[in-house]
Design a protein around this motif. Sequence first.
Motif, short mmCIF file in Angstrom:
data_model
loop_
_atom_site.label_atom_id
_atom_site.label_comp_id
_atom_site.label_asym_id
_atom_site.label_seq_id
_atom_site.Cartn_x
_atom_site.Cartn_y
_atom_site.Cartn_z
N UNK A 136 0.58 5.94 -0.07
CA UNK A 136 1.02 4.85 -0.95
C UNK A 136 2.31 5.25 -1.66
N UNK A 137 3.12 4.23 -2.02
CA UNK A 137 4.45 4.49 -2.56
C UNK A 137 4.72 3.59 -3.75
N UNK A 138 5.44 4.16 -4.73
CA UNK A 138 5.89 3.39 -5.90
C UNK A 138 7.35 3.71 -6.17
N UNK B 204 -1.00 -3.33 0.86
CA UNK B 204 -0.15 -4.44 0.45
C UNK B 204 1.26 -3.96 0.16
N UNK B 205 2.21 -4.89 0.26
CA UNK B 205 3.59 -4.64 -0.15
C UNK B 205 3.91 -5.64 -1.26
N UNK B 206 4.29 -5.11 -2.42
CA UNK B 206 4.53 -5.97 -3.58
C UNK B 206 5.89 -5.65 -4.17
N UNK B 207 6.67 -6.70 -4.41
CA UNK B 207 7.89 -6.59 -5.19
C UNK B 207 7.62 -7.27 -6.52
N UNK C 219 2.55 -0.31 -0.98
CA UNK C 219 3.92 0.00 -1.40
C UNK C 219 4.33 -1.01 -2.47
N UNK C 220 4.76 -0.49 -3.62
CA UNK C 220 5.18 -1.34 -4.73
C UNK C 220 6.60 -0.98 -5.13
#
Length: 364
Positions: free
Chosen positions: A210-212, A157-160, A184-185
Amino acid sequence: MTREALEKLTYQKYGDSPTIRSYTKWKLFEENSPLKLPTEAKAGEVLVRGHVTLSGSEASFDLPNGVELTEGTLGLSQPEESRILGFHFYALKKAYRLKIRENLAEPLVIVSHLSERAFISHHLSIEVENARVPIIIYDMAEDGTKSFVVELKARNAEIELLTIGKHKSLSHYLLRASLAGKSRVKAFTVVHGGRMSHHREDYSLEGAGSELFLRGIPIGIGSAVDYLTNVLQHGEKTVSETRVHGFSYRDGWTVHRGTAKVFERARNSSSVVVSEVTIMDEGSLGVSVPMLEVDTGEIENASHSSSVRQFDEDALFYLRSRGLDREEALSLFVHGIGEALSSHLERLRSKARSSVMSLTEELL
């Protein structure tokens, strides 16, 4: 959670060292716990319209298409962890759960609000899978003591995520997030402390790649905020970047404690923690405590830095030389904080900018 079990819990299980000590004034929470305050409250007047509105003991929902509502938790937080979470679950009446399986074009707006002298717990779990989702969370405590726990599971998922905390009274906030798959958040947080605000964000990067990216601005203006960020990197080639800039003003009290841990199996990962606190006048307090632990020798990048500094008197002199008095100059600077935060956002830009700017206007 029973009253007897609560008595065995402590707010912190670790020693009182300079790096892991708690700066939250837990005595205030003890004096205003669910053992001493009512655990029911009426809904107050909420100025923000949310798709999920938790106000007092009441809840209302106006969910967009693609969001499914059920009850229950994801189990990412437990009452046995600490006394404050024990209080949270002791007072909790009902927990809600959202499932999102498709892209959302507009931000999902979540509101947690309390305006009565009571101890109220709100608990919301969010699952996002194979979707792009923008989320705005408003965390508002006008009176009493409010505990708000958000559990987030993301898979591919991509979350802002934009979190706006505006407090006058006591507030406990916990975001516990798990990033699976190649999630990715981008998280942006601004918190104006109240009488005492304990704001904590925990992220576990479990999926490979995964990225934060986390940006935070805790603000103590005649108030107190203890802001904690914790990142655990388990998956290979994960990326985390935490940058926090706090401000204390008018006898304010602002603390940031930021931790990142890269586990042995998280090879070829990158981890950055930057912590800054600006003290804007005499009598205010600022504390910056970043920590970085790396268990693997195969690391792409690992760094951390800390600074606590006084407000730039040269900048203040420049503004005052243009005809502004000290209060006007500092007010302009604080407005710039909101502008700087909102400029990071892309899909949320319009709504986030108006929200953050209206927040800073009300703070001054």
